[in-house]
Design an enzyme around this catalytic site. Sequence first.
Site, PDB file in Angstrom:
ATOM      1  N   ASP B 198       0.822  -1.191   0.000  1.00  0.00           N
ATOM      2  CA  ASP B 198       0.000   0.000   0.000  1.00  0.00           C
ATOM      3  C   ASP B 198       0.862   1.249   0.000  1.00  0.00           C
ATOM      4  OD1 ASP B 198      -2.673   1.202   2.106  1.00  0.00           O
ATOM      5  OD2 ASP B 198      -2.454   1.090  -0.066  1.00  0.00           O
ATOM      6  N   ASP B 340      -9.453  -1.135   3.767  1.00  0.00           N
ATOM      7  CA  ASP B 340      -8.998  -0.806   5.112  1.00  0.00           C
ATOM      8  C   ASP B 340      -9.842  -1.528   6.138  1.00  0.00           C
ATOM      9  OD1 ASP B 340      -8.681   2.571   3.975  1.00  0.00           O
ATOM     10  OD2 ASP B 340      -7.207   0.963   3.989  1.00  0.00           O
TER      11      ASP B 340
END
Lengths: 249, 419
Positions: B198, B340
């Site tokens: 990420d 997330d």
Amino acid sequence: MTIAAGIGYALLALGPSLSLFVSVISKKPFLVLTVLSSTLLWLISLIVLSGLWRAFLPLKSSAWWPYGILIFTSVVFQEGLRVLFWKVYKKLEDTLDAFADRVSKPRLYLTDKMQIALAGGLGHGVAHAVFFCLSLLTPAFGPATFFVDRCSKIPFFLLSALIALAFVTIHTFSMVIAFNGYAEGNKVDQIFVPVVHLVAGMVTLVDFASGGCIIGIPLLFFIAILTLLHCGKMVWRRLTENRHRQGSM
Amino acid sequence: MAQNPRPTTVLESLGEELIRIITPVSVCMLLVVLLVTVLIDDASSSSETVTSIATIAYDETVSDSSWDKFVGALLNSLVFVVVVTVVTFVLVLLFYLRCTRFLKIYMGFSSFVVLGFMGGEIALFLIQDFNVPVDSITFVLVLFNFAVVGVLAVFMSKMAIFVTQGYLVVIGMLVAYWFTLLPEWTTWVLLVAMALYDLAAVLLPVGPLRLLVELAISRDEEIPALVNEARPVTPHDSQGAVGERRVWRDRRNENSSIGNENPNSNSNLGEFGNVDNDSSLVRAEEGRIPDRDQELSAPLLEHVANVQPRRQEDVVASESLLLEGIGLGSSGSIKLGLGDFIFYSVLVGRAAMYDFMTVYACYLAIIGGLGVTLILLAVYQKALPALPVSIMLGVLFYVLTRLLLEVFVVQCSLNLIMF
């Protein structure tokens, strides 16, 4: 002993905090954030303490003085952290006041400041209750129960829940007293909080004697009630002073 | 003397948007923890591992040594990250070629698969565990309707926001639960690997997500993705109304459902396509109203200039910026991507498999990490990944709790020594 008992123990330890949370804190998002960050801070303090003491554990369970030292160091560390918390809060208060001025809203009232202190204390209390009581409650949801040798008449879960309840009260209202003491420069309040914390910690040492919990736990509740009364008296005094000051303006 | 209601202070509404994004995250984590505790029995979980993309390289067995497990987990994670990267690049390519319709249909399809098949399987487990009396026809009917409404909720933004948020939380929960079925070492190394990916994908100039965001900005389009939007906050007393300034936008691309095929399914339900693509970006976007922006952004910069020399603590400085950002002046809503949700819940779910103390510690760490990420966003004002800080903090707290805190607390509690 079954889910009902497990939930009962959890509510015993955290019931008053839950009602405090729902009635006062959940209405203002900032207070919720304060509770969360306060809980995180005290969790970190517990981890640091356990890191410091890890090399010496497990302690022999027969002698009481190693535990005395453990409690002493832990309380000193946590009280030091409380002072740090106060300093951060002071900066935050200045920032909030500056922000309020900019958006042309009134500055923080006395009740607002006390509510922030209450939220901070609640975070501390919840951290204690969660890590010393709730996290050990998992077996209580099953079909059996557990007794410790030193206090063999009452289930262990009930004991830890009661002690956690007393400590939650002490921690929550100590923070209000402490913040007020630092704000006013009141020495009595400033000394009161660490002393009460230390005494409460030491009182749990009484549980070391066989059957000692019969004396230890009521003593602890006595201290909790003392904290509550002191806090109430102090808050009342400040609010009436404030009202007089505003009324005479 | 009549009691006039006092004017409300800043304390009433500050931080509201933050709470509105923390609540769904917390609910998702709570649901995953509940599912894990109810459905998983430690004895049986280690024996059957789900074969999926994430365990192609190495299938962990209990008897291997720690080093073997670690190396195997690394291989697994490497394969997974490579697959995710490839798929993200494919997504960027498709977006570049303006195949948005295809992407939307694919998103809907994957939501249907997750809700219908994965949700159905978990519902079956629950029915078995609790001996719920329900016949198969009713079950299929209810499940089908549930899945279809979910697809509509995800697509049409005109549904009640509660329904949309609820469905996104459910999708996140289902995917996260399947992830927790992976072997232990693989899960942890995978989490760290995804956090690093990420970080790379968003911050490196060649990262696919950065390309995606820049494409979207240059074309002024929305990226078709599954994104959870907090309820927009209306200022309580709007004196001199507030411009349409969106403070943050968290985006994430969830390309499709997770690559966990259950052993029984033989359909090639997109072996490749079914890989979760979860990079999350956080970025600030200024609204299009010029003078409002000047008015609102100028104090922000000025505040920065004032704050920096006076105070040394970065925390407070950024906190003041954060207050400016979230404050009363903006009516923007914070959006957080579904990946997330999923990875936070996977972390907490894995912690739940050990003990509840780790669950509480990891939960607090993740929420703290989320706060730090948002503060960083307010400081840097550009696209930021939301996974790394929280995942790293979560893993750190898990390890610390398991090694240090547990022994300490159990020792003290069993002797009724508390402070």
